[in-house]
Design a protein around this motif. Structure first.
Motif, PDB file in Angstrom:
ATOM      1  N   ARG A   1      11.284   9.536  -4.182  1.00  0.00           N
ATOM      2  CA  ARG A   1      10.480   8.080  -3.840  1.00  0.00           C
ATOM      3  C   ARG A   1      11.279   7.394  -2.812  1.00  0.00           C
ATOM      4  NH1 ARG A   1       8.281   9.145  -8.836  1.00  0.00           N
ATOM      5  NH2 ARG A   1       6.015   9.083  -8.723  1.00  0.00           N
ATOM      6  N   PHE A   2      12.631   7.175  -3.167  1.00  0.00           N
ATOM      7  CA  PHE A   2      13.652   6.384  -2.210  1.00  0.00           C
ATOM      8  C   PHE A   2      13.393   6.955  -0.636  1.00  0.00           C
ATOM      9  CE2 PHE A   2      17.984   6.634  -0.178  1.00  0.00           C
ATOM     10  CZ  PHE A   2      18.071   5.324   0.134  1.00  0.00           C
ATOM     11  N   CYS A   3      13.423   8.347  -0.675  1.00  0.00           N
ATOM     12  CA  CYS A   3      13.511   8.865   0.796  1.00  0.00           C
ATOM     13  C   CYS A   3      12.037   8.411   1.420  1.00  0.00           C
ATOM     14  CB  CYS A   3      13.788  10.435   0.571  1.00  0.00           C
ATOM     15  SG  CYS A   3      15.344  10.933   0.199  1.00  0.00           S
ATOM     16  N   VAL A   4      10.995   8.662   0.712  1.00  0.00           N
ATOM     17  CA  VAL A   4       9.694   8.301   1.566  1.00  0.00           C
ATOM     18  C   VAL A   4       9.756   7.000   1.732  1.00  0.00           C
ATOM     19  CG1 VAL A   4       7.367   8.338   0.924  1.00  0.00           C
ATOM     20  CG2 VAL A   4       8.618  10.344   0.221  1.00  0.00           C
ATOM     21  N   LEU A   5      10.334   5.968   0.968  1.00  0.00           N
ATOM     22  CA  LEU A   5      10.038   4.651   0.916  1.00  0.00           C
ATOM     23  C   LEU A   5      11.036   4.231   2.410  1.00  0.00           C
ATOM     24  CD1 LEU A   5       8.768   2.084   0.083  1.00  0.00           C
ATOM     25  CD2 LEU A   5      10.763   1.847  -1.709  1.00  0.00           C
ATOM     26  N   ILE A   6      12.015   4.920   2.438  1.00  0.00           N
ATOM     27  CA  ILE A   6      12.842   4.757   3.711  1.00  0.00           C
ATOM     28  C   ILE A   6      12.220   4.920   5.004  1.00  0.00           C
ATOM     29  CG2 ILE A   6      14.792   5.182   5.168  1.00  0.00           C
ATOM     30  CD1 ILE A   6      15.745   3.697   2.650  1.00  0.00           C
ATOM     31  N   PHE A   7      11.242   5.931   4.944  1.00  0.00           N
ATOM     32  CA  PHE A   7      10.279   6.321   6.050  1.00  0.00           C
ATOM     33  C   PHE A   7       9.483   5.065   6.277  1.00  0.00           C
ATOM     34  CE2 PHE A   7       6.638   8.277   7.708  1.00  0.00           C
ATOM     35  CZ  PHE A   7       6.951   8.820   9.030  1.00  0.00           C
ATOM     36  N   CYS A   8       8.756   4.884   5.246  1.00  0.00           N
ATOM     37  CA  CYS A   8       7.706   4.009   5.350  1.00  0.00           C
ATOM     38  C   CYS A   8       8.187   2.557   5.673  1.00  0.00           C
ATOM     39  CB  CYS A   8       6.827   3.876   3.742  1.00  0.00           C
ATOM     40  SG  CYS A   8       6.271   5.384   3.063  1.00  0.00           S
ATOM     41  N   MET A   9       9.346   2.211   5.285  1.00  0.00           N
ATOM     42  CA  MET A   9       9.834   0.735   5.720  1.00  0.00           C
ATOM     43  C   MET A   9       9.885   0.843   7.428  1.00  0.00           C
ATOM     44  SD  MET A   9      12.911   0.486   3.132  1.00  0.00           S
ATOM     45  CE  MET A   9      13.740  -0.572   3.916  1.00  0.00           C
ATOM     46  N   GLN A  10      10.231   1.972   7.851  1.00  0.00           N
ATOM     47  CA  GLN A  10      10.292   2.084   9.300  1.00  0.00           C
ATOM     48  C   GLN A  10       8.764   1.707   9.926  1.00  0.00           C
ATOM     49  OE1 GLN A  10      12.547   5.273  11.174  1.00  0.00           O
ATOM     50  NE2 GLN A  10      13.222   5.800   9.006  1.00  0.00           N
ATOM     51  N   ILE A  11       7.673   2.339   9.386  1.00  0.00           N
ATOM     52  CA  ILE A  11       6.462   2.035   9.641  1.00  0.00           C
ATOM     53  C   ILE A  11       6.001   0.632   9.418  1.00  0.00           C
ATOM     54  CG2 ILE A  11       4.156   2.725   9.371  1.00  0.00           C
ATOM     55  CD1 ILE A  11       4.932   5.345   8.369  1.00  0.00           C
ATOM     56  N   VAL A  12       6.588   0.008   8.162  1.00  0.00           N
ATOM     57  CA  VAL A  12       6.060  -1.259   8.055  1.00  0.00           C
ATOM     58  C   VAL A  12       6.913  -2.212   9.174  1.00  0.00           C
ATOM     59  CG1 VAL A  12       6.468  -3.326   6.343  1.00  0.00           C
ATOM     60  CG2 VAL A  12       5.661  -1.183   5.578  1.00  0.00           C
ATOM     61  N   VAL A  13       8.001  -2.001   9.459  1.00  0.00           N
ATOM     62  CA  VAL A  13       8.713  -3.037  10.272  1.00  0.00           C
ATOM     63  C   VAL A  13       8.014  -2.913  11.734  1.00  0.00           C
ATOM     64  CG1 VAL A  13      10.737  -3.132  11.832  1.00  0.00           C
ATOM     65  CG2 VAL A  13      10.977  -2.937   9.249  1.00  0.00           C
ATOM     66  N   LEU A  14       7.445  -1.561  12.288  1.00  0.00           N
ATOM     67  CA  LEU A  14       6.704  -1.260  13.299  1.00  0.00           C
ATOM     68  C   LEU A  14       5.580  -2.052  13.393  1.00  0.00           C
ATOM     69  CD1 LEU A  14       6.482  -0.035  16.202  1.00  0.00           C
ATOM     70  CD2 LEU A  14       5.605   1.931  15.024  1.00  0.00           C
ATOM     71  N   LEU A  15       4.847  -2.175  12.114  1.00  0.00           N
ATOM     72  CA  LEU A  15       3.382  -2.937  12.224  1.00  0.00           C
ATOM     73  C   LEU A  15       3.722  -4.405  12.191  1.00  0.00           C
ATOM     74  CD1 LEU A  15       1.862  -0.751   9.458  1.00  0.00           C
ATOM     75  CD2 LEU A  15       1.150  -0.530  11.653  1.00  0.00           C
ATOM     76  N   PHE A  16       4.903  -4.777  11.580  1.00  0.00           N
ATOM     77  CA  PHE A  16       5.320  -6.278  11.707  1.00  0.00           C
ATOM     78  C   PHE A  16       5.395  -6.542  12.843  1.00  0.00           C
ATOM     79  CE2 PHE A  16       8.303  -9.658  10.707  1.00  0.00           C
ATOM     80  CZ  PHE A  16       7.627 -10.599  10.235  1.00  0.00           C
TER      81      PHE A  16
ATOM     82  N   PRO B   1       0.703  -1.239   0.194  1.00  0.00           N
ATOM     83  CA  PRO B   1      -0.051  -0.145   0.069  1.00  0.00           C
ATOM     84  C   PRO B   1       0.857   1.101   0.005  1.00  0.00           C
ATOM     85  CG  PRO B   1      -0.850  -1.451   1.551  1.00  0.00           C
ATOM     86  CD  PRO B   1       0.298  -2.128   1.133  1.00  0.00           C
ATOM     87  N   PHE B   2       2.045   1.139   0.386  1.00  0.00           N
ATOM     88  CA  PHE B   2       2.888   2.463   0.808  1.00  0.00           C
ATOM     89  C   PHE B   2       3.404   2.613  -0.543  1.00  0.00           C
ATOM     90  CE2 PHE B   2       2.802   0.932   5.259  1.00  0.00           C
ATOM     91  CZ  PHE B   2       2.642   2.231   5.878  1.00  0.00           C
ATOM     92  N   LEU B   3       3.902   1.700  -1.460  1.00  0.00           N
ATOM     93  CA  LEU B   3       4.492   1.880  -2.595  1.00  0.00           C
ATOM     94  C   LEU B   3       3.078   2.268  -3.504  1.00  0.00           C
ATOM     95  CD1 LEU B   3       7.350   1.452  -3.971  1.00  0.00           C
ATOM     96  CD2 LEU B   3       6.546  -0.905  -4.577  1.00  0.00           C
ATOM     97  N   TRP B   4       2.012   1.831  -3.296  1.00  0.00           N
ATOM     98  CA  TRP B   4       0.798   1.807  -4.404  1.00  0.00           C
ATOM     99  C   TRP B   4       0.782   3.553  -4.391  1.00  0.00           C
ATOM    100  CZ3 TRP B   4      -3.826   3.687  -2.970  1.00  0.00           C
ATOM    101  CH2 TRP B   4      -4.749   3.946  -4.017  1.00  0.00           C
TER     102      TRP B   4
END
Length: 351
Positions: free
Chosen positions: A326-341, A248-251
């Motif tokens: 997009r790379f910078c935004v994705l780095i931030f989103c990855m932290q959210i994904v890891v937290l949710l996981f 969803p974040f990438l979309w």
């Protein structure tokens, strides 16, 4: 030796799962029949390496060497497609992603098969080199349940306040008062449990939700070693959750570019996670050599962001600026994904 055995078992499990996800479609055997072949399985006459009706190989082996080949081939997934996929996944991940999306499927290992194999191989290597969560933690790491008389009284007051808080509406000013009182009682509880020693204070954890406090926090408090073991075990069993959490974040970052579908993003995420698993394998092996920890950390901080940036730019055909933001935004989103996981793993460990 138990870690080595568990590691080998995990690698074999990953290979079998990968083979189950992706059977031998598109693989070419070394024996090329020169004349017409009659399939021993279904009786179809044909020319080629595989029966067009049932898919069975034209060459039927009956040797022990071939049995060994089948074991390596089926369990470890060592076939021509792997050697076509690995170099592209490592050095040209965007090209691999784009080519797979556009239809070049038979020559590459599919994203999910690659993901399953690399994730299980990663945890297998972790077991072999001794990387894992500690399971011998003291049961009173977060405080003991053996209260003195003062603590018993304070605990009863806290429970009464929590029950009162649960019955109040969300906007009630009394809730703020109760929260303040609970903080004070927590401090009193800690001092009563360790008088004269400021370093041994016990602080209780309360979310205000009785179900969470009972199911999750109390279990962490009573047996942190077991909960860490569950967290580790669920980590690789449910690692596939990283894919639907990430898509969803990438979309959202390509919302206005309608040519990219959710499937494209899923392929991107799955191949990216596969590379990260391979990277962690290399890092864990490097960490076992003298002074290898520094080289391992340097490899991660160089290879991980560079690979992600290159995959973004090549897979989606982006300019340098478009790929960078997009790379910078994705780095931030990855932290959210890891937290949710981690939250999901924590909840799964409560059962």
């Amino acid at each position: 030796m138990s870690g080595l055995g568990e590691g080998i078992g995990a690698a074999i499990e990953g290979g079998l799962l990968a083979r189950a996800v992706e059977p031998r479609a598109g693989e070419i055997g070394s024996h090329s029949p020169a004349s017409s072949v009659t399939c021993a399985n279904c009786g179809t006459s044909y020319h080629g390496h595989f029966c067009p009706e049932c898919g069975q190989k034209a060459h039927i082996h009956r040797s022990l060497a071939a049995i060994g080949h089948d074991i390596m081939h089926g369990v470890l997934h060592l076939d021509g497609k792997l050697w076509e996929t690995l170099p592209l996944l490592t050095f040209k991940p965007g090209e691999l992603t784009r080519r797979y999306i556009t239809g070049e499927r038979a020559k590459f290992v599919s994203p999910m098969a690659m993901f399953l194999f690399t994730v299980f191989a990663m945890f297998a290597v972790f077991q072999m080199v001794g990387i894992g969560a500690p399971t011998d933690l003291a049961n009173d790491l977060f405080g003991s349940d053996d209260d003195n008389p003062v603590q018993t009284e304070v605990r009863s007051q806290m429970e009464a306040l929590e029950k009162e808080r649960a019955t109040l509406p969300a906007k009630s000013p009394r809730r703020a008062q109760i929260d303040s009182e609970l903080k004070g009682l927590n401090l009193v509880f800690a001092k009563a449990g360790s008088p004269g020693d400021e370093t041994d204070k016990v602080v209780t954890f309360n979310t205000g939700n009785s179900w969470l406090d009972h199911k999750l926090l109390e279990k962490w408090k009573n047996n942190p070693g077991l909960m860490l073991y569950k967290l580790q075990a669920n980590g690789y069993k449910f690692s596939w959750l990283l894919i639907p959490l990430s898509v969803p974040f990438l979309w959202a970052m390509f919302l206005w570019r309608r040519q990219f579908k959710a499937y494209d993003h899923a392929v991107f995420v799955t191949y990216s996670l596969s590379f990260m698993s391979l990277l962690f394998i290399v890092m864990s092996i490097l960490s076992t050599i003298p002074d290898g920890g520094g080289w391992s950390a340097m490899l991660f901080f160089v290879a991980a962001p560079l690979h992600l940036y290159k995959q973004l730019r090549q897979a989606y055909g982006l300019s340098r600026f478009s790929a960078f933001w997009r790379f910078c935004v994705l780095i931030f989103c990855m932290q959210i994904v890891v937290l949710l996981f981690l939250i999901v793993l924590g909840l799964l460990g409560a059962f």
